[in-house]
Scaffold this motif. Structure first.
Motif, PDB file in Angstrom:
ATOM      1  N   PHE A 122      23.602  -5.084  36.075  1.00  0.00           N
ATOM      2  CA  PHE A 122      23.582  -3.644  35.807  1.00  0.00           C
ATOM      3  C   PHE A 122      22.541  -3.236  34.757  1.00  0.00           C
ATOM      4  CE2 PHE A 122      27.804  -4.481  37.494  1.00  0.00           C
ATOM      5  CZ  PHE A 122      28.048  -3.401  38.322  1.00  0.00           C
ATOM      6  N   GLY A 123      22.005  -4.215  34.038  1.00  0.00           N
ATOM      7  CA  GLY A 123      21.034  -3.922  32.982  1.00  0.00           C
ATOM      8  C   GLY A 123      21.651  -4.017  31.595  1.00  0.00           C
ATOM      9  N   ASN A 124      20.827  -4.335  30.611  1.00  0.00           N
ATOM     10  CA  ASN A 124      21.306  -4.506  29.237  1.00  0.00           C
ATOM     11  C   ASN A 124      21.926  -3.232  28.671  1.00  0.00           C
ATOM     12  OD1 ASN A 124      20.545  -7.184  29.054  1.00  0.00           O
ATOM     13  ND2 ASN A 124      18.547  -6.734  28.154  1.00  0.00           N
ATOM     14  N   GLU A 125      21.293  -2.099  28.970  1.00  0.00           N
ATOM     15  CA  GLU A 125      21.781  -0.838  28.403  1.00  0.00           C
ATOM     16  C   GLU A 125      23.211  -0.550  28.856  1.00  0.00           C
ATOM     17  OE1 GLU A 125      19.030  -1.233  30.126  1.00  0.00           O
ATOM     18  OE2 GLU A 125      17.296  -0.491  28.970  1.00  0.00           O
ATOM     19  N   ALA A 126      23.462  -0.705  30.149  1.00  0.00           N
ATOM     20  CA  ALA A 126      24.794  -0.441  30.677  1.00  0.00           C
ATOM     21  C   ALA A 126      25.816  -1.416  30.102  1.00  0.00           C
ATOM     22  CB  ALA A 126      24.783  -0.534  32.205  1.00  0.00           C
ATOM     23  N   ALA A 127      25.440  -2.691  29.996  1.00  0.00           N
ATOM     24  CA  ALA A 127      26.376  -3.697  29.477  1.00  0.00           C
ATOM     25  C   ALA A 127      26.757  -3.404  28.029  1.00  0.00           C
ATOM     26  CB  ALA A 127      25.765  -5.091  29.594  1.00  0.00           C
ATOM     27  N   VAL A 128      25.781  -3.050  27.214  1.00  0.00           N
ATOM     28  CA  VAL A 128      26.067  -2.734  25.810  1.00  0.00           C
ATOM     29  C   VAL A 128      26.965  -1.512  25.703  1.00  0.00           C
ATOM     30  CG1 VAL A 128      25.053  -1.916  23.639  1.00  0.00           C
ATOM     31  CG2 VAL A 128      24.000  -3.822  24.868  1.00  0.00           C
ATOM     32  N   LEU A 129      26.636  -0.474  26.450  1.00  0.00           N
ATOM     33  CA  LEU A 129      27.400   0.772  26.341  1.00  0.00           C
ATOM     34  C   LEU A 129      28.813   0.629  26.886  1.00  0.00           C
ATOM     35  CD1 LEU A 129      24.576   3.295  27.275  1.00  0.00           C
ATOM     36  CD2 LEU A 129      25.550   2.859  25.009  1.00  0.00           C
ATOM     37  N   VAL A 130      28.995  -0.133  27.960  1.00  0.00           N
ATOM     38  CA  VAL A 130      30.350  -0.358  28.458  1.00  0.00           C
ATOM     39  C   VAL A 130      31.127  -1.247  27.491  1.00  0.00           C
ATOM     40  CG1 VAL A 130      31.732  -1.345  30.333  1.00  0.00           C
ATOM     41  CG2 VAL A 130      29.766   0.101  30.856  1.00  0.00           C
ATOM     42  N   GLY A 131      30.442  -2.176  26.840  1.00  0.00           N
ATOM     43  CA  GLY A 131      31.101  -2.943  25.774  1.00  0.00           C
ATOM     44  C   GLY A 131      31.604  -2.026  24.674  1.00  0.00           C
ATOM     45  N   ASP A 132      30.785  -1.036  24.303  1.00  0.00           N
ATOM     46  CA  ASP A 132      31.215  -0.045  23.306  1.00  0.00           C
ATOM     47  C   ASP A 132      32.426   0.743  23.799  1.00  0.00           C
ATOM     48  OD1 ASP A 132      29.111  -0.882  21.743  1.00  0.00           O
ATOM     49  OD2 ASP A 132      27.817   0.831  22.231  1.00  0.00           O
ATOM     50  N   PHE A 133      32.417   1.105  25.082  1.00  0.00           N
ATOM     51  CA  PHE A 133      33.551   1.823  25.669  1.00  0.00           C
ATOM     52  C   PHE A 133      34.822   0.985  25.560  1.00  0.00           C
ATOM     53  CE2 PHE A 133      36.267   2.190  29.446  1.00  0.00           C
ATOM     54  CZ  PHE A 133      36.696   3.506  29.335  1.00  0.00           C
ATOM     55  N   LEU A 134      34.720  -0.315  25.842  1.00  0.00           N
ATOM     56  CA  LEU A 134      35.897  -1.189  25.761  1.00  0.00           C
ATOM     57  C   LEU A 134      36.432  -1.258  24.336  1.00  0.00           C
ATOM     58  CD1 LEU A 134      34.806  -4.119  28.097  1.00  0.00           C
ATOM     59  CD2 LEU A 134      36.607  -2.453  28.531  1.00  0.00           C
ATOM     60  N   TYR A 135      35.546  -1.352  23.359  1.00  0.00           N
ATOM     61  CA  TYR A 135      35.995  -1.358  21.964  1.00  0.00           C
ATOM     62  C   TYR A 135      36.723  -0.068  21.619  1.00  0.00           C
ATOM     63  CZ  TYR A 135      33.543  -5.559  20.253  1.00  0.00           C
ATOM     64  OH  TYR A 135      33.137  -6.845  20.011  1.00  0.00           O
ATOM     65  N   SER A 136      36.117   1.069  21.981  1.00  0.00           N
ATOM     66  CA  SER A 136      36.725   2.349  21.617  1.00  0.00           C
ATOM     67  C   SER A 136      38.034   2.576  22.363  1.00  0.00           C
ATOM     68  CB  SER A 136      35.742   3.498  21.876  1.00  0.00           C
ATOM     69  OG  SER A 136      35.335   3.525  23.228  1.00  0.00           O
ATOM     70  N   ARG A 137      38.103   2.151  23.617  1.00  0.00           N
ATOM     71  CA  ARG A 137      39.353   2.278  24.355  1.00  0.00           C
ATOM     72  C   ARG A 137      40.432   1.379  23.739  1.00  0.00           C
ATOM     73  NH1 ARG A 137      40.500   4.470  29.197  1.00  0.00           N
ATOM     74  NH2 ARG A 137      39.275   6.117  28.232  1.00  0.00           N
ATOM     75  N   ALA A 138      40.037   0.194  23.296  1.00  0.00           N
ATOM     76  CA  ALA A 138      40.989  -0.708  22.648  1.00  0.00           C
ATOM     77  C   ALA A 138      41.600  -0.061  21.409  1.00  0.00           C
ATOM     78  CB  ALA A 138      40.294  -2.027  22.275  1.00  0.00           C
ATOM     79  N   PHE A 139      40.782   0.618  20.629  1.00  0.00           N
ATOM     80  CA  PHE A 139      41.312   1.252  19.411  1.00  0.00           C
ATOM     81  C   PHE A 139      42.199   2.451  19.746  1.00  0.00           C
ATOM     82  CE2 PHE A 139      38.515  -1.546  17.238  1.00  0.00           C
ATOM     83  CZ  PHE A 139      39.063  -1.680  15.972  1.00  0.00           C
ATOM     84  N   GLU A 140      41.886   3.174  20.819  1.00  0.00           N
ATOM     85  CA  GLU A 140      42.801   4.219  21.285  1.00  0.00           C
ATOM     86  C   GLU A 140      44.172   3.637  21.602  1.00  0.00           C
ATOM     87  OE1 GLU A 140      40.299   7.743  23.555  1.00  0.00           O
ATOM     88  OE2 GLU A 140      41.105   6.096  24.732  1.00  0.00           O
TER      89      GLU A 140
END
Length: 322
Positions: free
Chosen positions: A103-121
């Motif tokens: 999917f590309g580095n940009e997508a992987a990094v940003l979805v990783g960020d999404f997973l972190y933020s969803r985890a904290f929710e």
């Protein structure tokens, strides 16, 4: 108790964890859904959420909060993998293309960020400040471990102490948190909470040490990645560190060049040195010591099938070939 028996024991809880993961990964953003589904289908051992549910049950917990926290632990773990693969420019994980490669580095990094933020929710949903404290601290320590590993790359002077600091932060800390949370949810005494924390830390350390061994002893058909990936990335793991300290001067020079330059040109030569110095046997012995300490840590818990399963998982960590 076999691994299949352990998974049967926790099957109902783990199905609920998988359902929770799918539900909480859902997003109105199409790319997030696509990449998340790819991650789910990529499989994985789900070992950290398994530890979370078994630890909670071993402490007598009867609520549903452990399902949410098990999913949180898996989200944090997956986010670290996504970011790891970008940093390492990895193309293969678990025998499949990495998300960043597909999917590309940009997508992987940003979805990783999404997973972190969803985890904290999701942590907030549990409504426990102690849970937030443990997971927030663990996430911070993991990030520190990632940075320490980056600093160690291509450094042939990394010693065993520095390397152990990295894996206790980068890998073992999340194992520790996953196990500790069960006691917190169940309202168990501080002694039981710390016993499970020690168990998780020693287990996670053993698990990573065996990963180090497998990188030099198993190919992609077993581990899902190519042999010598750590060396190719210039990572001085325990087998390399031990071999470097025991090898003859000419062999030391081979390992130093391999660590400092990275790549795969010298994999065969380095493997020969590792074999001559019995570095894999040494790393396995260290892992077995960590496993013994993990099992000893939970002997104070009340007897239960779940406690037995935790002990067996520690044995699995050093006996596995994948």
């Amino acid at each position: 108790m076999s691994m299949s028996a352990i998974r049967t024991l926790a099957a109902e809880d783990m199905q609920a964890v998988d359902d929770c993961i799918r539900q909480r990964l859902s997003s109105p953003v199409v790319l997030i859904n696509q990449l998340s589904e790819y991650i789910i289908r990529s499989g994985g051992k789900r070992l950290r959420p398994l530890l979370a549910v078994l630890s909670a049950r071993a402490c007598g917990y009867q609520g549903g909060g452990h399902i949410t926290l098990a999913a949180v632990v898996e989200f944090i773990h997956t986010a670290t993998l996504l970011h790891d693969d970008v940093v390492d420019a990895s193309e293969l994980r678990r025998g499949r293309e990495t998300a960043n490669h597909l999917f590309g580095n940009e997508a992987a990094v940003l979805v990783g960020d999404f997973l972190y933020s969803r985890a904290f929710e999701m942590m907030v949903d549990v409504g426990s400040m102690r849970v937030m404290e443990i997971l927030a601290h663990a996430t911070n320590v993991i990030a520190e471990g990632e940075v320490m590993q980056l600093m160690n790359c291509h450094d042939a002077d990394v010693d065993e102490e520095r390397y152990m600091d990295v894996i206790r932060s980068k890998t073992a800390k999340l194992f520790q948190a996953a196990c500790q949370l069960g006691a917190v949810l169940a309202g168990r005494p501080e002694g039981e909470e710390q016993a499970l924390a020690r168990y998780g830390m020693h287990l996670g350390t053993a698990f990573q040490l065996i990963d180090d061994v497998l990188d030099y002893s198993s190919g992609s058909d077993v581990t899902g990645k190519r042999m010598g990936d750590d060396l190719a990335e210039g990572k001085p793991t325990l087998p390399l560190i031990h071999a470097l300290g025991r090898a003859a001067p000419d062999d030391q020079a081979v390992i130093r060049r391999a660590i400092e330059s990275g790549g795969r040109d010298q994999v065969d030569a380095v493997l020969a040195v590792i074999q001559r110095t019995k570095a894999l046997e040494y790393a396995r012995a260290q892992a077995k010591e960590e496993t013994a300490m993990a099992i000893a840590a939970i002997e104070s818990l009340p007897p239960s099938t779940q406690r037995d399963a935790l002990a067996e998982l520690a044995r699995f960590a050093v006996e596995r070939e994948y």
